[in-house]
Design a protein around this motif. Sequence first.
Motif, mmCIF file in Angstrom:
data_model
loop_
_atom_site.group_PDB
_atom_site.id
_atom_site.type_symbol
_atom_site.label_atom_id
_atom_site.label_comp_id
_atom_site.label_asym_id
_atom_site.label_seq_id
_atom_site.Cartn_x
_atom_site.Cartn_y
_atom_site.Cartn_z
ATOM 1 N N LEU A 151 16.557 36.394 50.533
ATOM 2 C CA LEU A 151 15.563 35.603 51.270
ATOM 3 C C LEU A 151 15.592 35.939 52.751
ATOM 4 C CD1 LEU A 151 13.438 33.352 50.980
ATOM 5 C CD2 LEU A 151 15.259 31.701 51.407
ATOM 6 N N ARG A 152 16.786 36.123 53.299
ATOM 7 C CA ARG A 152 16.916 36.489 54.716
ATOM 8 C C ARG A 152 16.354 37.889 54.981
ATOM 9 N NH1 ARG A 152 16.980 38.776 58.637
ATOM 10 N NH2 ARG A 152 18.364 38.700 60.451
ATOM 11 N N ARG A 153 16.585 38.809 54.027
ATOM 12 C CA ARG A 153 16.147 40.194 54.223
ATOM 13 C C ARG A 153 14.659 40.390 53.979
ATOM 14 N NH1 ARG A 153 19.145 44.462 56.135
ATOM 15 N NH2 ARG A 153 18.237 45.789 54.536
ATOM 16 N N LYS A 154 14.134 39.763 52.929
ATOM 17 C CA LYS A 154 12.763 40.024 52.494
ATOM 18 C C LYS A 154 11.821 38.833 52.637
ATOM 19 C CE LYS A 154 13.781 44.204 51.161
ATOM 20 N NZ LYS A 154 13.220 45.386 51.873
ATOM 21 N N GLY A 155 12.361 37.648 52.937
ATOM 22 C CA GLY A 155 11.508 36.474 53.056
ATOM 23 C C GLY A 155 11.084 35.895 51.726
ATOM 24 N N ALA A 156 11.722 36.331 50.631
ATOM 25 C CA ALA A 156 11.349 35.857 49.295
ATOM 26 C C ALA A 156 12.483 36.122 48.325
ATOM 27 C CB ALA A 156 10.080 36.551 48.809
ATOM 28 N N THR A 157 12.624 35.251 47.316
ATOM 29 C CA THR A 157 13.574 35.489 46.235
ATOM 30 C C THR A 157 12.946 36.465 45.239
ATOM 31 O OG1 THR A 157 12.729 33.681 44.859
ATOM 32 C CG2 THR A 157 14.432 33.124 46.488
ATOM 33 N N MET A 158 13.685 36.813 44.182
ATOM 34 C CA MET A 158 13.155 37.738 43.179
ATOM 35 C C MET A 158 11.865 37.198 42.563
ATOM 36 S SD MET A 158 16.603 39.105 41.223
ATOM 37 C CE MET A 158 17.312 37.472 41.014
ATOM 38 N N ALA A 159 11.895 35.935 42.131
ATOM 39 C CA ALA A 159 10.707 35.352 41.506
ATOM 40 C C ALA A 159 9.581 35.170 42.507
ATOM 41 C CB ALA A 159 11.064 34.016 40.860
ATOM 42 N N MET A 160 9.910 34.865 43.756
ATOM 43 C CA MET A 160 8.875 34.714 44.784
ATOM 44 C C MET A 160 8.119 36.023 44.996
ATOM 45 S SD MET A 160 10.597 32.356 47.749
ATOM 46 C CE MET A 160 10.836 30.596 47.526
ATOM 47 N N ARG A 161 8.815 37.138 44.905
ATOM 48 C CA ARG A 161 8.152 38.433 45.082
ATOM 49 C C ARG A 161 7.202 38.705 43.923
ATOM 50 N NH1 ARG A 161 12.069 43.037 47.365
ATOM 51 N NH2 ARG A 161 10.066 43.720 48.183
ATOM 52 N N VAL A 162 7.590 38.285 42.726
ATOM 53 C CA VAL A 162 6.722 38.454 41.559
ATOM 54 C C VAL A 162 5.475 37.584 41.682
ATOM 55 C CG1 VAL A 162 6.544 38.100 39.058
ATOM 56 C CG2 VAL A 162 8.629 39.099 40.035
ATOM 57 N N LEU A 163 5.659 36.353 42.163
ATOM 58 C CA LEU A 163 4.575 35.376 42.222
ATOM 59 C C LEU A 163 3.856 35.357 43.571
ATOM 60 C CD1 LEU A 163 6.371 32.486 40.328
ATOM 61 C CD2 LEU A 163 4.572 33.981 39.456
ATOM 62 N N ARG A 164 4.179 36.311 44.436
ATOM 63 C CA ARG A 164 3.499 36.452 45.734
ATOM 64 C C ARG A 164 3.656 35.218 46.605
ATOM 65 N NH1 ARG A 164 2.681 40.932 47.641
ATOM 66 N NH2 ARG A 164 0.754 40.327 48.704
ATOM 67 N N LEU A 165 4.903 34.787 46.785
ATOM 68 C CA LEU A 165 5.233 33.669 47.658
ATOM 69 C C LEU A 165 6.124 34.161 48.787
ATOM 70 C CD1 LEU A 165 6.115 30.947 44.987
ATOM 71 C CD2 LEU A 165 3.976 31.140 46.261
ATOM 72 N N ARG A 166 6.059 33.490 49.925
ATOM 73 C CA ARG A 166 6.911 33.835 51.058
ATOM 74 C C ARG A 166 7.472 32.570 51.679
ATOM 75 N NH1 ARG A 166 5.795 38.494 53.939
ATOM 76 N NH2 ARG A 166 7.337 37.709 55.411
ATOM 77 N N VAL A 167 8.702 32.651 52.179
ATOM 78 C CA VAL A 167 9.311 31.563 52.947
ATOM 79 C C VAL A 167 9.256 31.952 54.416
ATOM 80 C CG1 VAL A 167 11.380 30.188 53.358
ATOM 81 C CG2 VAL A 167 10.820 30.939 51.037
ATOM 82 N N VAL A 168 8.672 31.085 55.222
ATOM 83 C CA VAL A 168 8.491 31.385 56.646
ATOM 84 C C VAL A 168 8.771 30.136 57.469
ATOM 85 C CG1 VAL A 168 6.744 33.173 56.245
ATOM 86 C CG2 VAL A 168 6.027 30.804 56.527
ATOM 87 N N ASP A 169 8.883 30.348 58.776
ATOM 88 C CA ASP A 169 8.918 29.199 59.666
ATOM 89 C C ASP A 169 7.483 28.875 60.074
ATOM 90 O OD1 ASP A 169 8.109 31.036 61.567
ATOM 91 O OD2 ASP A 169 9.888 30.856 62.831
ATOM 92 N N ARG A 170 7.305 27.989 61.032
ATOM 93 C CA ARG A 170 5.967 27.534 61.406
ATOM 94 C C ARG A 170 5.090 28.665 61.941
ATOM 95 N NH1 ARG A 170 5.128 24.765 66.438
ATOM 96 N NH2 ARG A 170 2.914 24.272 66.559
ATOM 97 N N TYR A 171 5.717 29.730 62.452
ATOM 98 C CA TYR A 171 4.964 30.835 63.040
ATOM 99 C C TYR A 171 4.811 32.019 62.090
ATOM 100 C CZ TYR A 171 5.169 28.326 67.407
ATOM 101 O OH TYR A 171 5.011 27.366 68.371
ATOM 102 N N GLY A 172 5.189 31.846 60.828
ATOM 103 C CA GLY A 172 5.042 32.923 59.870
ATOM 104 C C GLY A 172 6.166 33.935 59.898
ATOM 105 N N VAL A 173 7.289 33.600 60.552
ATOM 106 C CA VAL A 173 8.438 34.492 60.657
ATOM 107 C C VAL A 173 9.437 34.152 59.555
ATOM 108 C CG1 VAL A 173 10.340 35.261 62.137
ATOM 109 C CG2 VAL A 173 8.114 34.706 63.136
ATOM 110 N N ARG A 174 10.030 35.162 58.935
ATOM 111 C CA ARG A 174 10.989 34.892 57.864
ATOM 112 C C ARG A 174 12.192 34.120 58.411
ATOM 113 N NH1 ARG A 174 14.670 39.423 58.051
ATOM 114 N NH2 ARG A 174 13.786 41.122 59.281
ATOM 115 N N PRO A 175 12.833 33.324 57.559
ATOM 116 C CA PRO A 175 13.862 32.389 58.047
ATOM 117 C C PRO A 175 15.134 33.070 58.513
ATOM 118 C CG PRO A 175 13.748 32.338 55.651
ATOM 119 C CD PRO A 175 12.591 33.181 56.109
ATOM 120 N N THR A 176 15.873 32.363 59.369
ATOM 121 C CA THR A 176 17.169 32.840 59.834
ATOM 122 C C THR A 176 18.203 32.681 58.729
ATOM 123 O OG1 THR A 176 17.811 30.664 60.661
ATOM 124 C CG2 THR A 176 16.609 32.112 62.190
#
Length: 200
Positions: free
Chosen positions: A83-108
Amino acid sequence: MSEQQDPTRLVGRRCAQFVLDRLILTAGGFVLAAASAACIVLAVHTGVLRGGHHLALWLAYGILLPFIGVPLLGGLANEVWLLRRKGATMAMRVLRLRVVDRYGVRPTLGACLLRWVAWVVDGALFGLVGLACMLATRHHQRLGDLVARTYVVRAEAVAPEADAEPGAEAGHEGAEHEGGDGATAAAAPLLPEPAPGQER
């Protein structure tokens, strides 16, 4: 509000992601446990390991450790490192989901760890606690998202150039650029702050 207007309106897809991530990790644990059991039986048959009552002990360790360890350690790698490296878990990448902060940046890394630890609560009752939290919050955040200040959005909602290093939100928040009329404007966040009195 439609999904196009609200990029976090993805409760159904997030439920599918929750199930898929766990199926992937459980399947990995099952395969490794089966391979471990086969190796133990072969080792006993060839005399490398002692058989008899020791066989049951070897099999117990050989099956339980992979079956429990793979989902646990794999979940940590999936929910924190990937999640830190790609902004998504394995299933999130399959389902086209992303985890971001309020500005669209991947999480720390810290935010990823907070989200993972919060699964102790969100995952209770087979994930129903996290589902209830998503249904009750304005941006469909589970407890882990609330404490980490993250959002799960459609991958298409995040601009490719927004996939910057975590911490860049500080630059976004304070950045200003010159408009055509000479006025300055702050960089717009992916998810605007709610108006006073509205639920966050």
